[in-house]
Design a protein around this motif. Structure first.
Motif, mmCIF file in Angstrom:
data_model
loop_
_atom_site.group_PDB
_atom_site.id
_atom_site.type_symbol
_atom_site.label_atom_id
_atom_site.label_comp_id
_atom_site.label_asym_id
_atom_site.label_seq_id
_atom_site.Cartn_x
_atom_site.Cartn_y
_atom_site.Cartn_z
ATOM 1 N N VAL A 57 17.949 33.972 8.379
ATOM 2 C CA VAL A 57 16.916 33.288 9.161
ATOM 3 C C VAL A 57 16.627 34.057 10.453
ATOM 4 C CG1 VAL A 57 16.424 31.198 10.503
ATOM 5 C CG2 VAL A 57 17.340 31.003 8.187
ATOM 6 N N LEU A 58 17.689 34.430 11.155
ATOM 7 C CA LEU A 58 17.510 35.120 12.435
ATOM 8 C C LEU A 58 16.932 36.520 12.257
ATOM 9 C CD1 LEU A 58 20.781 33.930 14.196
ATOM 10 C CD2 LEU A 58 18.451 33.107 14.581
ATOM 11 N N HIS A 59 17.383 37.252 11.234
ATOM 12 C CA HIS A 59 16.840 38.591 10.993
ATOM 13 C C HIS A 59 15.385 38.516 10.538
ATOM 14 C CE1 HIS A 59 20.886 40.035 11.491
ATOM 15 N NE2 HIS A 59 20.519 41.275 11.228
ATOM 16 N N THR A 60 15.030 37.500 9.761
ATOM 17 C CA THR A 60 13.644 37.318 9.354
ATOM 18 C C THR A 60 12.774 37.014 10.566
ATOM 19 O OG1 THR A 60 14.309 36.531 7.173
ATOM 20 C CG2 THR A 60 12.087 35.965 7.889
ATOM 21 N N LYS A 61 13.258 36.137 11.432
ATOM 22 C CA LYS A 61 12.521 35.786 12.645
ATOM 23 C C LYS A 61 12.262 37.021 13.509
ATOM 24 C CE LYS A 61 12.889 33.008 16.815
ATOM 25 N NZ LYS A 61 13.797 32.283 17.676
ATOM 26 N N ASN A 62 13.228 37.932 13.547
ATOM 27 C CA ASN A 62 13.096 39.146 14.362
ATOM 28 C C ASN A 62 12.456 40.302 13.596
ATOM 29 O OD1 ASN A 62 14.232 38.021 16.703
ATOM 30 N ND2 ASN A 62 16.282 38.342 15.899
ATOM 31 N N LYS A 63 11.939 40.015 12.382
ATOM 32 C CA LYS A 63 11.245 41.005 11.554
ATOM 33 C C LYS A 63 12.108 42.250 11.292
ATOM 34 C CE LYS A 63 6.620 39.581 12.782
ATOM 35 N NZ LYS A 63 6.489 38.512 13.606
ATOM 36 N N LEU A 64 13.359 42.016 10.933
ATOM 37 C CA LEU A 64 14.293 43.107 10.689
ATOM 38 C C LEU A 64 14.586 43.324 9.205
ATOM 39 C CD1 LEU A 64 16.841 42.349 13.560
ATOM 40 C CD2 LEU A 64 15.101 44.145 13.494
ATOM 41 N N ILE A 65 13.818 42.676 8.324
ATOM 42 C CA ILE A 65 14.090 42.779 6.896
ATOM 43 C C ILE A 65 12.894 43.386 6.172
ATOM 44 C CG2 ILE A 65 14.590 41.503 4.781
ATOM 45 C CD1 ILE A 65 16.062 39.476 6.482
ATOM 46 N N ASP A 66 13.150 44.439 5.424
ATOM 47 C CA ASP A 66 12.167 45.041 4.522
ATOM 48 C C ASP A 66 12.373 44.350 3.178
ATOM 49 O OD1 ASP A 66 10.747 46.545 2.697
ATOM 50 O OD2 ASP A 66 11.665 48.453 3.243
ATOM 51 N N TRP A 67 11.548 43.342 2.885
ATOM 52 C CA TRP A 67 11.763 42.489 1.724
ATOM 53 C C TRP A 67 11.685 43.239 0.403
ATOM 54 C CZ3 TRP A 67 14.182 38.131 1.982
ATOM 55 C CH2 TRP A 67 14.196 37.436 3.197
ATOM 56 N N LYS A 68 10.819 44.234 0.293
ATOM 57 C CA LYS A 68 10.703 44.998 -0.953
ATOM 58 C C LYS A 68 12.026 45.704 -1.260
ATOM 59 C CE LYS A 68 7.956 48.557 -3.198
ATOM 60 N NZ LYS A 68 6.873 49.519 -3.060
ATOM 61 N N THR A 69 12.585 46.361 -0.283
ATOM 62 C CA THR A 69 13.872 47.036 -0.448
ATOM 63 C C THR A 69 14.988 46.021 -0.677
ATOM 64 O OG1 THR A 69 13.119 48.825 0.982
ATOM 65 C CG2 THR A 69 15.492 48.637 0.637
ATOM 66 N N ALA A 70 14.942 44.913 0.047
ATOM 67 C CA ALA A 70 15.988 43.894 -0.076
ATOM 68 C C ALA A 70 16.065 43.354 -1.501
ATOM 69 C CB ALA A 70 15.729 42.754 0.910
ATOM 70 N N PHE A 71 14.931 43.031 -2.106
ATOM 71 C CA PHE A 71 14.949 42.477 -3.459
ATOM 72 C C PHE A 71 15.446 43.493 -4.478
ATOM 73 C CE2 PHE A 71 11.999 39.155 -1.803
ATOM 74 C CZ PHE A 71 12.827 38.083 -2.098
ATOM 75 N N LYS A 72 15.133 44.768 -4.257
ATOM 76 C CA LYS A 72 15.627 45.807 -5.154
ATOM 77 C C LYS A 72 17.166 45.826 -5.110
ATOM 78 C CE LYS A 72 15.035 50.098 -3.903
ATOM 79 N NZ LYS A 72 14.490 51.428 -3.642
ATOM 80 N N TYR A 73 17.742 45.797 -3.920
ATOM 81 C CA TYR A 73 19.198 45.860 -3.799
ATOM 82 C C TYR A 73 19.881 44.551 -4.186
ATOM 83 C CZ TYR A 73 19.011 50.545 -2.078
ATOM 84 O OH TYR A 73 18.816 51.892 -1.993
ATOM 85 N N ILE A 74 19.178 43.448 -4.071
ATOM 86 C CA ILE A 74 19.731 42.180 -4.563
ATOM 87 C C ILE A 74 19.951 42.282 -6.067
ATOM 88 C CG2 ILE A 74 19.171 39.753 -5.026
ATOM 89 C CD1 ILE A 74 17.803 39.736 -2.224
ATOM 90 N N GLY A 75 18.985 42.834 -6.777
ATOM 91 C CA GLY A 75 19.128 43.017 -8.223
ATOM 92 C C GLY A 75 20.304 43.908 -8.560
ATOM 93 N N TYR A 76 20.421 45.034 -7.866
ATOM 94 C CA TYR A 76 21.551 45.932 -8.091
ATOM 95 C C TYR A 76 22.869 45.213 -7.788
ATOM 96 C CZ TYR A 76 18.005 49.664 -7.756
ATOM 97 O OH TYR A 76 16.908 50.456 -7.925
ATOM 98 N N GLY A 77 22.876 44.452 -6.722
ATOM 99 C CA GLY A 77 24.088 43.736 -6.322
ATOM 100 C C GLY A 77 24.513 42.709 -7.356
ATOM 101 N N LEU A 78 23.549 42.000 -7.940
ATOM 102 C CA LEU A 78 23.887 41.006 -8.967
ATOM 103 C C LEU A 78 24.504 41.660 -10.196
ATOM 104 C CD1 LEU A 78 20.810 38.620 -8.673
ATOM 105 C CD2 LEU A 78 23.135 38.243 -7.828
ATOM 106 N N VAL A 79 23.964 42.812 -10.587
ATOM 107 C CA VAL A 79 24.559 43.552 -11.705
ATOM 108 C C VAL A 79 25.987 43.969 -11.330
ATOM 109 C CG1 VAL A 79 24.428 45.684 -13.056
ATOM 110 C CG2 VAL A 79 22.362 44.351 -12.637
ATOM 111 N N GLY A 80 26.173 44.438 -10.108
ATOM 112 C CA GLY A 80 27.496 44.839 -9.647
ATOM 113 C C GLY A 80 28.490 43.690 -9.619
ATOM 114 N N VAL A 81 28.034 42.510 -9.226
ATOM 115 C CA VAL A 81 28.918 41.331 -9.205
ATOM 116 C C VAL A 81 29.409 41.023 -10.610
ATOM 117 C CG1 VAL A 81 28.947 38.834 -8.877
ATOM 118 C CG2 VAL A 81 27.983 40.302 -7.113
ATOM 119 N N ILE A 82 28.508 41.041 -11.566
ATOM 120 C CA ILE A 82 28.898 40.746 -12.954
ATOM 121 C C ILE A 82 29.898 41.784 -13.450
ATOM 122 C CG2 ILE A 82 28.050 40.630 -15.341
ATOM 123 C CD1 ILE A 82 25.413 39.455 -14.088
ATOM 124 N N LEU A 83 29.614 43.056 -13.227
ATOM 125 C CA LEU A 83 30.525 44.109 -13.673
ATOM 126 C C LEU A 83 31.871 44.024 -12.948
ATOM 127 C CD1 LEU A 83 28.053 47.127 -13.862
ATOM 128 C CD2 LEU A 83 29.032 45.829 -15.767
#
Length: 118
Positions: A57-83
């Motif tokens: 919430v705070l990082h979004t408010k301060n415009k510190l998140i590149d959402w396109k990059t974030a969603f890409k790494y969320i996907g990679y992270g979910l695969v990593g969690v399963i493995l």
């Protein structure tokens, strides 16, 4: 009791700043509270949820998140969690503890000896 509060607050502060406060919490729980490594990691995951929501919430408010990059790494992270979860079933807790220790040392050495690019 006071050490528990300090560890929780310090982990939250460092996590919000992007320093990996969970690593601090795991170290505290295993070294000072004598919790098994896997229990400490589970507690860290639960601790992370509200901390991450507030930091998001705070990082979004301060415009510190590149959402396109974030969603890409969320996907990679979910695969990593399963493995990682599948892999965890086949190794002993002491081995997990050693892997965690080596990763922390390597990250520390990298930070210690890398040149500041700013």
């Amino acid at each position: 009791m006071i050490l528990n509060i300090i560890a929780g607050v310090l982990s939250g502060i460092l996590g919000a700043m992007g320093f990996g406060g969970g690593g601090i919490l795991i170290l505290y729980l295993t070294m000072f509270r004598n919790l098994p490594q896997l229990n400490a990691q589970g507690i860290n995951l639960i601790f992370f949820i509200p901390s991450a929501v507030l930091a998001l919430v705070l990082h979004t408010k301060n415009k510190l998140i590149d959402w396109k990059t974030a969603f890409k790494y969320i996907g990679y992270g979910l695969v990593g969690v399963i493995l990682g979860f599948i892999f965890l079933k086949f190794i002993e807790e002491n081995t997990v503890r050693k892997i965690f220790s080596v990763i922390l040392i390597l990250m520390g050495l990298k930070e210690l000896f890398s040149k500041n690019k700013n």
